[in-house]
Design a protein around this motif. Structure first.
Motif, PDB file in Angstrom:
ATOM      1  N   GLU A   4       0.825  -1.209   0.000  1.00  0.00           N
ATOM      2  CA  GLU A   4       0.000   0.000   0.000  1.00  0.00           C
ATOM      3  C   GLU A   4       0.859   1.259   0.000  1.00  0.00           C
ATOM      4  O   GLU A   4       0.512   2.243  -0.613  1.00  0.00           O
ATOM      5  N   LYS A   5       1.980   1.246   0.713  1.00  0.00           N
ATOM      6  CA  LYS A   5       2.831   2.426   0.802  1.00  0.00           C
ATOM      7  C   LYS A   5       3.543   2.694  -0.517  1.00  0.00           C
ATOM      8  O   LYS A   5       3.978   3.791  -0.772  1.00  0.00           O
ATOM      9  N   GLU A   6       3.683   1.687  -1.350  1.00  0.00           N
ATOM     10  CA  GLU A   6       4.363   1.850  -2.627  1.00  0.00           C
ATOM     11  C   GLU A   6       3.420   2.352  -3.726  1.00  0.00           C
ATOM     12  O   GLU A   6       3.873   2.776  -4.769  1.00  0.00           O
ATOM     13  N   ALA A  12      -3.892   3.727  -5.971  1.00  0.00           N
ATOM     14  CA  ALA A  12      -4.724   3.425  -4.802  1.00  0.00           C
ATOM     15  C   ALA A  12      -6.188   3.744  -5.093  1.00  0.00           C
ATOM     16  O   ALA A  12      -7.082   2.972  -4.721  1.00  0.00           O
ATOM     17  N   MET A  13      -6.442   4.863  -5.775  1.00  0.00           N
ATOM     18  CA  MET A  13      -7.814   5.220  -6.114  1.00  0.00           C
ATOM     19  C   MET A  13      -8.427   4.200  -7.069  1.00  0.00           C
ATOM     20  O   MET A  13      -9.593   3.819  -6.922  1.00  0.00           O
ATOM     21  N   GLU A  14      -7.642   3.736  -8.024  1.00  0.00           N
ATOM     22  CA  GLU A  14      -8.137   2.739  -8.973  1.00  0.00           C
ATOM     23  C   GLU A  14      -8.497   1.437  -8.248  1.00  0.00           C
ATOM     24  O   GLU A  14      -9.556   0.853  -8.493  1.00  0.00           O
ATOM     25  N   LYS A  39      -9.626  -4.091   2.970  1.00  0.00           N
ATOM     26  CA  LYS A  39      -8.671  -3.598   1.972  1.00  0.00           C
ATOM     27  C   LYS A  39      -9.087  -2.202   1.516  1.00  0.00           C
ATOM     28  O   LYS A  39      -8.250  -1.309   1.373  1.00  0.00           O
ATOM     29  N   GLY A  40     -10.380  -2.012   1.283  1.00  0.00           N
ATOM     30  CA  GLY A  40     -10.888  -0.707   0.879  1.00  0.00           C
ATOM     31  C   GLY A  40     -10.614   0.365   1.919  1.00  0.00           C
ATOM     32  O   GLY A  40     -10.242   1.489   1.579  1.00  0.00           O
ATOM     33  N   MET A  41     -10.779   0.020   3.179  1.00  0.00           N
ATOM     34  CA  MET A  41     -10.508   0.983   4.255  1.00  0.00           C
ATOM     35  C   MET A  41      -9.024   1.346   4.293  1.00  0.00           C
ATOM     36  O   MET A  41      -8.675   2.510   4.486  1.00  0.00           O
ATOM     37  N   ASP A  42      -8.158   0.352   4.101  1.00  0.00           N
ATOM     38  CA  ASP A  42      -6.717   0.627   4.060  1.00  0.00           C
ATOM     39  C   ASP A  42      -6.380   1.555   2.895  1.00  0.00           C
ATOM     40  O   ASP A  42      -5.598   2.500   3.044  1.00  0.00           O
TER      41      ASP A  42
END
Length: 76
Positions: A4-6, A12-14, A39-42
């Motif tokens: 997620e950080k990468e 991330a929006m996609e 996953k969506g919340m992350d």
């Protein structure tokens, strides 16, 4: 560093849009829906963090003489 950080903001929006589409379909088993929701919340938190970072960077602008100046934006 986690995946997620990468991700870029756009990536991330996609992924977040794909999560929303899956959940809106409604034919996902409950256990899978919970995993997808998490996953969506992350992804949502990641997008928020990236936007907040950009906002903080944009609150200062460089004047012509090279000095930083506070830049206030009006919130809706």
């Amino acid at each position: 560093m986690s995946k997620e950080k990468e991700l870029t903001f756009e990536q991330a929006m996609e992924e977040l849009e794909q999560v929303v589409e899956k959940l809106e379909e409604g034919d996902v088993p409950l256990e899978e829906a919970i995993t997808i929701y998490k996953k969506g919340m992350d992804l949502s938190r990641l997008c928020h963090t990236k936007l907040k970072s950009v906002e903080e960077q944009l609150t200062q602008i460089l004047r012509e003489d090279g000095e930083l100046e506070e830049f206030a934006t009006e919130e809706e």
